[in-house]
Structure formats: C-alpha cells, structure tokens
Design a protein around this motif. Structure first.
Motif, mmCIF file in Angstrom:
data_model
loop_
_atom_site.group_PDB
_atom_site.id
_atom_site.type_symbol
_atom_site.label_atom_id
_atom_site.label_comp_id
_atom_site.label_asym_id
_atom_site.label_seq_id
_atom_site.Cartn_x
_atom_site.Cartn_y
_atom_site.Cartn_z
ATOM 1 N N PHE A 110 19.385 32.620 -41.858
ATOM 2 C CA PHE A 110 18.781 31.363 -42.281
ATOM 3 C C PHE A 110 18.268 30.583 -41.063
ATOM 4 C CE2 PHE A 110 21.911 31.425 -46.029
ATOM 5 C CZ PHE A 110 20.986 32.042 -46.853
ATOM 6 N N THR A 111 17.132 29.917 -41.226
ATOM 7 C CA THR A 111 16.543 29.136 -40.140
ATOM 8 C C THR A 111 16.405 27.652 -40.494
ATOM 9 O OG1 THR A 111 14.309 29.672 -40.908
ATOM 10 C CG2 THR A 111 15.276 31.103 -39.215
ATOM 11 N N THR A 112 16.724 27.281 -41.737
ATOM 12 C CA THR A 112 16.690 25.876 -42.142
ATOM 13 C C THR A 112 17.935 25.572 -42.960
ATOM 14 O OG1 THR A 112 14.274 25.824 -42.185
ATOM 15 C CG2 THR A 112 15.415 24.099 -43.390
ATOM 16 N N PHE A 113 18.609 24.484 -42.615
ATOM 17 C CA PHE A 113 19.780 24.002 -43.347
ATOM 18 C C PHE A 113 19.532 22.549 -43.713
ATOM 19 C CE2 PHE A 113 21.264 27.498 -40.831
ATOM 20 C CZ PHE A 113 22.268 28.106 -41.567
ATOM 21 N N ILE A 114 19.851 22.185 -44.959
ATOM 22 C CA ILE A 114 19.723 20.801 -45.408
ATOM 23 C C ILE A 114 21.039 20.406 -46.066
ATOM 24 C CG2 ILE A 114 18.469 19.183 -46.864
ATOM 25 C CD1 ILE A 114 16.057 21.013 -46.680
ATOM 26 N N ALA A 115 21.609 19.289 -45.614
ATOM 27 C CA ALA A 115 22.908 18.830 -46.105
ATOM 28 C C ALA A 115 22.815 17.413 -46.638
ATOM 29 C CB ALA A 115 23.951 18.891 -44.994
ATOM 30 N N THR A 116 23.582 17.129 -47.690
ATOM 31 C CA THR A 116 23.795 15.752 -48.111
ATOM 32 C C THR A 116 24.850 15.150 -47.195
ATOM 33 O OG1 THR A 116 25.512 16.376 -49.707
ATOM 34 C CG2 THR A 116 23.248 16.310 -50.506
ATOM 35 N N ALA A 172 21.561 7.682 -52.026
ATOM 36 C CA ALA A 172 22.878 8.326 -52.102
ATOM 37 C C ALA A 172 22.700 9.681 -52.775
ATOM 38 C CB ALA A 172 23.847 7.452 -52.883
ATOM 39 N N VAL A 173 22.357 10.695 -51.991
ATOM 40 C CA VAL A 173 22.071 12.029 -52.528
ATOM 41 C C VAL A 173 23.384 12.745 -52.806
ATOM 42 C CG1 VAL A 173 20.830 14.181 -52.183
ATOM 43 C CG2 VAL A 173 19.954 12.066 -51.164
ATOM 44 N N ARG A 174 23.497 13.328 -53.996
ATOM 45 C CA ARG A 174 24.742 13.948 -54.422
ATOM 46 C C ARG A 174 24.663 15.473 -54.548
ATOM 47 N NH1 ARG A 174 26.490 10.104 -52.650
ATOM 48 N NH2 ARG A 174 27.606 8.387 -53.646
ATOM 49 N N ALA A 195 9.848 26.461 -50.424
ATOM 50 C CA ALA A 195 9.303 25.174 -49.983
ATOM 51 C C ALA A 195 9.663 24.055 -50.950
ATOM 52 C CB ALA A 195 7.789 25.262 -49.832
ATOM 53 N N THR A 196 10.024 24.414 -52.183
ATOM 54 C CA THR A 196 10.329 23.422 -53.208
ATOM 55 C C THR A 196 11.838 23.236 -53.339
ATOM 56 O OG1 THR A 196 8.310 23.956 -54.432
ATOM 57 C CG2 THR A 196 10.057 22.820 -55.640
ATOM 58 N N ILE A 197 12.274 21.998 -53.163
ATOM 59 C CA ILE A 197 13.692 21.662 -53.174
ATOM 60 C C ILE A 197 13.879 20.419 -54.034
ATOM 61 C CG2 ILE A 197 15.707 21.100 -51.736
ATOM 62 C CD1 ILE A 197 14.093 22.284 -49.367
ATOM 63 N N TYR A 198 15.007 20.365 -54.736
ATOM 64 C CA TYR A 198 15.320 19.230 -55.607
ATOM 65 C C TYR A 198 16.594 18.550 -55.110
ATOM 66 C CZ TYR A 198 12.009 21.622 -58.636
ATOM 67 O OH TYR A 198 10.889 22.247 -59.137
ATOM 68 N N ALA A 199 16.610 17.221 -55.208
ATOM 69 C CA ALA A 199 17.780 16.432 -54.816
ATOM 70 C C ALA A 199 18.142 15.484 -55.941
ATOM 71 C CB ALA A 199 17.487 15.648 -53.537
ATOM 72 N N GLY A 200 19.435 15.417 -56.264
ATOM 73 C CA GLY A 200 19.930 14.487 -57.278
ATOM 74 C C GLY A 200 20.628 13.314 -56.619
ATOM 75 N N THR A 201 20.361 12.118 -57.102
ATOM 76 C CA THR A 201 20.890 10.920 -56.465
ATOM 77 C C THR A 201 21.840 10.158 -57.394
ATOM 78 O OG1 THR A 201 19.136 9.430 -57.235
ATOM 79 C CG2 THR A 201 18.720 10.683 -55.219
ATOM 80 N N HIS A 202 22.572 9.247 -56.796
ATOM 81 C CA HIS A 202 23.484 8.369 -57.545
ATOM 82 C C HIS A 202 22.714 7.134 -57.989
ATOM 83 C CE1 HIS A 202 27.632 6.862 -58.446
ATOM 84 N NE2 HIS A 202 26.956 5.708 -58.448
ATOM 85 N N GLY A 203 22.131 7.224 -59.180
ATOM 86 C CA GLY A 203 21.471 6.068 -59.756
ATOM 87 C C GLY A 203 19.967 6.042 -59.684
#
Length: 331
Positions: free
Chosen positions: A3-9, A34-36, A46-54
């Motif tokens: 892996f060459t890309t890491f994305i963390a909440t 506030a990404v959960r 290239a397409t990524i989804y993020a769920g948030t608190h509210g």
C-alpha cells in the motif's frame, strides 16, 4: 506492491499519508468534521466515502484529497460498505440503528425500513457513548451474492438478510452480540469474521454468516476490536484483543495483542518485532487483496505496522497518522 496511501479517522477529521518517490507526505482533510467511518470503492480506489457524526456522508473522487457532502445530512453515520459487485450500491448504518442504501453512487438514498422490524432491537443498548443508544457498527457484503447482507450492532446482535434487505434474521447464534468489527472475506463468500466485546472476543462463520463459532484456545484476553483475513487462505485470520474495554481505550496501557488463527489450530499471539504487549490498541487490521501474507496493523497513536509473512515478523512504517480513531483504509 505494498500500500502507498493510508487514510485514518482521527476523531476530528482525517490524516492522509502518501508515498511518492520514496518519501512519505502527511496531509489533513475534513478537519472540521467528526469523521467516524471510511469505505473505499473496491474497483476505483480514487473514490472514497466518509461517514460523519451529524453531517451525513462525504465523498472524495481524488483519493481523499478533496471532499464534498452527498447526502443523509444530519445523520450519525457509523458504518459504510460499498458493493464489490456493483460499486454504485452503497450501504450505510447509523445511530440509532438504521440502514440506508444508495444504488446510484450516493446521489439518492432510501431507508431499508424492514431493519426496524427485527424483534431483538428493542433490547439493543450501547454504553459506549452518549446518548447510549445502539448503533450499526459494521456492514459486511457478500463478494459474490448481492442479496446477502450481514450487519453487526454495538451492542445487541449480528443480523443477516438473504434478500437484499427485504427481510432480516435476528441475532445469529454463536456471533458476538457486542460487535466492534465485522468483515466478509475478499473473495470466498462462505467466510465472515467478527471481533467484539462479548464472549471469546472473536468469532467466525464458514457458511456465509448463517452460523458462527467462537474459538477460544490460545486466547488470554477477550475484548476484541479488529479482524482481518488472508485473501488467499480464508482459514487464516487475525484479531486484536485487549484484557478489557477500559484498557483497550486507555492510550499507553492497552495491553493488546494481535492473534492469528490458522486452519482451526489454537490462536497464536504475534510478536516478531511488535511491542509486547501493545500499549496502543490496534483499532484496524488490514490485508491486501493482491498480496497474500501481507497484514497491516493501525494503532490508536497513529503508528502503522506491516508484516509480509502472515504476521510472523513486523516492521513499523516510517510515518505517523497522529491517531487512528478508529478507522483506517489503505490502497
């Protein structure tokens, strides 16, 4: 290649680490959210989804550099799953425990109202956070059958639909009622894996989620959080466990261990370079669908460790994501 890309909440926004010309760069994104939870399109990374608190769902189409909202405004989003068979089909789980689906890549959303009819949901309750309501923690989709959906609740049940969410079973016997993570194998539809705060701390199914087992031999702690499975050998899987919820979420004193199960043999604690025990909880375990034997562990303090030999030996990667709280994706 690894892996060459890491994305963390991180609890407040995202941290993104990228390898370019043998150098790692660190960037922040969605710093006001506030990404959960996170999910990646299994076909188009290239397409990524993020769920948030509210604030509902956000989407990135440039590998996590920029983001825009795409719906469910006001929702507390706890889980996202993107179909491998049709990446335009996206499932979302919320607090309170509801399931939504989009079949057009996030342009439109509809609630699966049948999820409200599960009998045991009246008993679901989570002490994890205010207002102490249960929530959907994980959604696992079959890699070959779009009709099969398995959902883990914190805290209350693991439930299953075999008809695209029109009807749902109640809790699957043998699964952990306090679900912390739930995944389906990358390609073998028979295997699913769970970690949680009840029972043995880890469970698995080898019949598509219909029945579950909790192997205990070799485990000396029973508060599980993350699971992962080898892409070529579904009988080889990993779980991170701590002695208790209090220790797991106490940075600097998690007393956690990553264990490996192989073919039904006793659990093996993994060392080979990892601190023993781990003072920071491995909130995420990842395997690479293109690289059997590779496994990654993301710790709560932002460190990421990597093994190329099924966890026998480990090396710490040369970057820090500030924190991992509590989702990590990589590609």
């Amino acid at each position: 290649m690894p892996f060459t890309t890491f994305i963390a909440t991180t609890g407040r926004g995202l941290t993104r680490a990228t390898l370019t010309n043998d150098q790692w760069s660190i960037e922040s994104a969605l710093i006001d959210q506030a990404v959960r939870c996170l999910a990646i399109d299994p076909i188009n990374h290239a397409t990524i989804y993020a769920g948030t608190h509210g604030n509902g769902i956000y989407r990135s189409t440039d590998r996590g550099i920029s983001w825009c909202p795409i719906g469910l405004a006001g929702a507390i989003v706890k889980a996202i799953a993107v179909s491998r068979l049709d990446p335009k089909t996206i499932y979302v789980g919320t607090q309170p425990p509801l399931i939504y689906v989009s079949r057009d890549g996030g342009s439109n959303w509809a609630e699966l109202v049948s999820f409200r009819k599960i009998f045991s949901r009246r008993f679901w309750f989570s002490p994890a956070e205010s207002p102490f309501k249960a929530y959907v923690q994980s959604i696992a989709l079959s890699p070959i059958d779009p009709k099969i959906i398995t959902v883990g609740i914190e805290a209350g049940a693991v439930v299953r639909s075999i008809d695209v969410g029109q009807t749902w079973s109640d809790h699957r016997r043998g699964a952990l009622r306090d679900c912390h993570s739930l995944i389906a194998h990358h390609s073998n539809s028979e295997w699913l894996y769970e970690a949680g705060g009840t029972g043995a701390g880890a469970s698995f199914s080898c019949d598509g989620g219909a029945t579950w087992k909790q192997p205990r031999i070799g485990l000396d702690r029973h508060y599980g959080w993350a699971v992962a499975a080898d892409p070529a050998r579904p009988e080889v899987w990993y779980a991170s466990l701590s002695p208790s919820a209090f220790k797991a979420h106490s940075d600097g004193n998690a007393q956690a261990v990553i264990f490996r199960s192989a073919g039904g043999a006793a659990w093996q604690p993994l060392a080979g370079g990892l601190p023993q025990p781990l003072n920071f909880m491995p909130y995420t375990l990842l395997t690479d669908p293109t690289a059997p034997g590779h496994v990654y562990a993301g710790l709560s303090n932002g460190d990421v460790w990597h093994s190329i030999d099924h966890g026998d030996t480990w090396q710490q990667l040369p970057f820090n994501l500030k924190s991992i709280n509590r989702a990590l994706i990589a590609f």
